[in-house]
Design an enzyme around this catalytic site. Structure first.
Site, PDB file in Angstrom:
ATOM      1  CG  ASN A 158      -7.823  -1.990  -5.283  1.00  0.00           C
ATOM      2  OD1 ASN A 158      -6.910  -2.776  -5.043  1.00  0.00           O
ATOM      3  ND2 ASN A 158      -8.080  -0.966  -4.476  1.00  0.00           N
TER       4      ASN A 158
ATOM      5  CG  ASP B 205      -2.109   0.909   1.075  1.00  0.00           C
ATOM      6  OD1 ASP B 205      -2.340   1.411  -0.043  1.00  0.00           O
ATOM      7  OD2 ASP B 205      -2.815   1.121   2.079  1.00  0.00           O
TER       8      ASP B 205
HETATM    9  C1  IPE Z   1      -5.549  -2.729  -0.277  1.00  0.00           C
HETATM   10  O1  IPE Z   1      -5.136  -1.417  -0.490  1.00  0.00           O
HETATM   11  C2  IPE Z   1      -5.538  -3.478  -1.572  1.00  0.00           C
HETATM   12  C3  IPE Z   1      -4.213  -3.691  -2.176  1.00  0.00           C
HETATM   13  C4  IPE Z   1      -3.064  -3.408  -1.625  1.00  0.00           C
HETATM   14  C5  IPE Z   1      -4.235  -4.291  -3.472  1.00  0.00           C
HETATM   15  P1  IPE Z   1      -6.178  -0.237  -0.642  1.00  0.00           P
HETATM   16  O2  IPE Z   1      -5.395   1.012  -0.744  1.00  0.00           O
HETATM   17  O3  IPE Z   1      -7.115  -0.524  -1.758  1.00  0.00           O
HETATM   18  O4  IPE Z   1      -6.968  -0.332   0.732  1.00  0.00           O
HETATM   19  P2  IPE Z   1      -7.917   0.727   1.471  1.00  0.00           P
HETATM   20  O5  IPE Z   1      -9.009   1.072   0.524  1.00  0.00           O
HETATM   21  O6  IPE Z   1      -7.083   1.919   1.806  1.00  0.00           O
HETATM   22  O7  IPE Z   1      -8.389   0.014   2.691  1.00  0.00           O
HETATM   23  C1  IPE Z   2      -1.458   0.199  -3.411  1.00  0.00           C
HETATM   24  O1  IPE Z   2      -1.240   1.585  -3.430  1.00  0.00           O
HETATM   25  C2  IPE Z   2      -1.687  -0.371  -4.788  1.00  0.00           C
HETATM   26  C3  IPE Z   2      -3.060  -0.796  -5.055  1.00  0.00           C
HETATM   27  C4  IPE Z   2      -4.036  -0.814  -4.188  1.00  0.00           C
HETATM   28  C5  IPE Z   2      -3.361  -1.263  -6.403  1.00  0.00           C
HETATM   29  P1  IPE Z   2      -2.446   2.599  -3.466  1.00  0.00           P
HETATM   30  O2  IPE Z   2      -2.811   2.860  -4.906  1.00  0.00           O
HETATM   31  O3  IPE Z   2      -3.566   2.147  -2.616  1.00  0.00           O
HETATM   32  O4  IPE Z   2      -1.767   3.904  -2.846  1.00  0.00           O
HETATM   33  P2  IPE Z   2      -2.414   4.915  -1.812  1.00  0.00           P
HETATM   34  O5  IPE Z   2      -2.927   4.112  -0.654  1.00  0.00           O
HETATM   35  O6  IPE Z   2      -3.507   5.639  -2.525  1.00  0.00           O
HETATM   36  O7  IPE Z   2      -1.275   5.807  -1.421  1.00  0.00           O
HETATM   37 MG    MG Z   3      -4.026   2.399  -0.666  1.00  0.00          MG
END
Ligand code: IPE
Ligand code: IPE
Ligand code: MG
Length: 254
Positions: free
Chosen positions: A69, A21
């Protein structure tokens, strides 16, 4: 000096799961678009996979794309899918070189056909590799998986192949997409968020959690070693008392 030298390789977790994340925030810090963060996140995937395989970890599961996602802006989802196709294509040779086999969990049938083709090819090509399984959770969510398992058990019961009274935790676990892996002993989440976001809810019943503020594109080998060392300093009690664990350790001494 690398933290690697401090790791006790006789007490490694067999399965490490990672919620990768913070890509979007990392990109924002650099004044870039979110997809720039995702692209840089691929380097961390490569580095952590190599580090885990070299240590002797058997299974590394990476949460790459959740069911939720799909609700991101269309352009971001599309960019992530393109990145997935490109990365799998480009990294298959590295997987071969490192003797790592690629596997997936999740509703991969909902991925675009080009992704499915690229994945199928890489999975097939790397299927004989023995050192480590790199499991990508794609279009995955734990509630989706648990509901699927319940549906399959209901069908087996309806067909008379299973009695309701024979359903137990083992039987249930065998219907999950992770049935061929041991439960993760260690769950890592980067970027400072203190939540599980629908990841492996059943499987992490007794996992140790490691949270770090480090954003995923900055998570390198040394960060991974730090997580393993932290894990090795935990006492895993599984409901017992600390004294009980000390006694059983004593009784195994020669
Ligand atoms: C969790 O990350 C899913 C992945 C790392 C693929 P998100 O960024 O989507 O999670 P939330 O929405 O902040 O909980
Ligand atoms: C994790 O990084 C990757 C995926 C969930 C695909 P994020 O895209 O959630 O990055 P933040 O949380 O918005 O910084
Ligand atoms: Mg995220």
């Amino acid at each position: 000096m690398s933290l690697k030298t401090e790791i006790d390789t006789t007490r490694l977790p067999a399965h490490v799961a990672v919620i990768m994340d913070g890509n979007g925030r990392w990109a924002k810090q650099q004044g870039q678009m979110r997809v720039f963060g995702h692209k840089n996140g691929v380097n961390s995937v490569r580095e952590v996979s190599e580090a885990a395989a070299e240590l002797g970890i058997q299974v590394l599961t990476l949460y790459a794309f959740s069911t939720e996602n799909w609700n991101r802006p269309h352009e971001e989802v599309e960019a992530l899918m393109e990145l997935l196709v490109h990365t799998i294509h480009a990294e298959t040779e590295t997987l071969m070189k490192n003797d790592i086999r690629l596997e997936t969990i999740g509703d991969t049938q909902s991925l675009p056909p080009s992704c499915q083709r690229e994945l199928a090819e890489a999975i097939q090509k790397t299927s004989g590799n023995k050192r480590m399984a790199l499991v990508l959770a794609l279009s995955y969510s734990s509630r989706w998986e648990i509901v699927e398992a319940a549906r399959r058990l209901a069908k087996l019961t309806q067909a008379g192949e299973l009695k309701p009274e024979d359903i137990n935790a083992d039987v249930f676990g065998r219907q999950l997409t992770t049935s061929r892996y041991p439960d993760p002993e260690l769950l890592i989440r980067t970027s400072g968020e203190l939540r599980v976001s629908n990841f492996l809810l059943w499987q992490i019943a007794y996992a140790e959690f490691y949270f770090t503020e480090t954003l995923w594109p900055d998570f390198d080998r040394e960060e991974f070693y730090k997580a393993i060392l932290d894990y090795q300093n935990r006492e895993r009690r599984f409901g017992k008392t600390s004294d009980q664990l000390l006694k059983s350790a004593d009784s195994t001494q020669p």
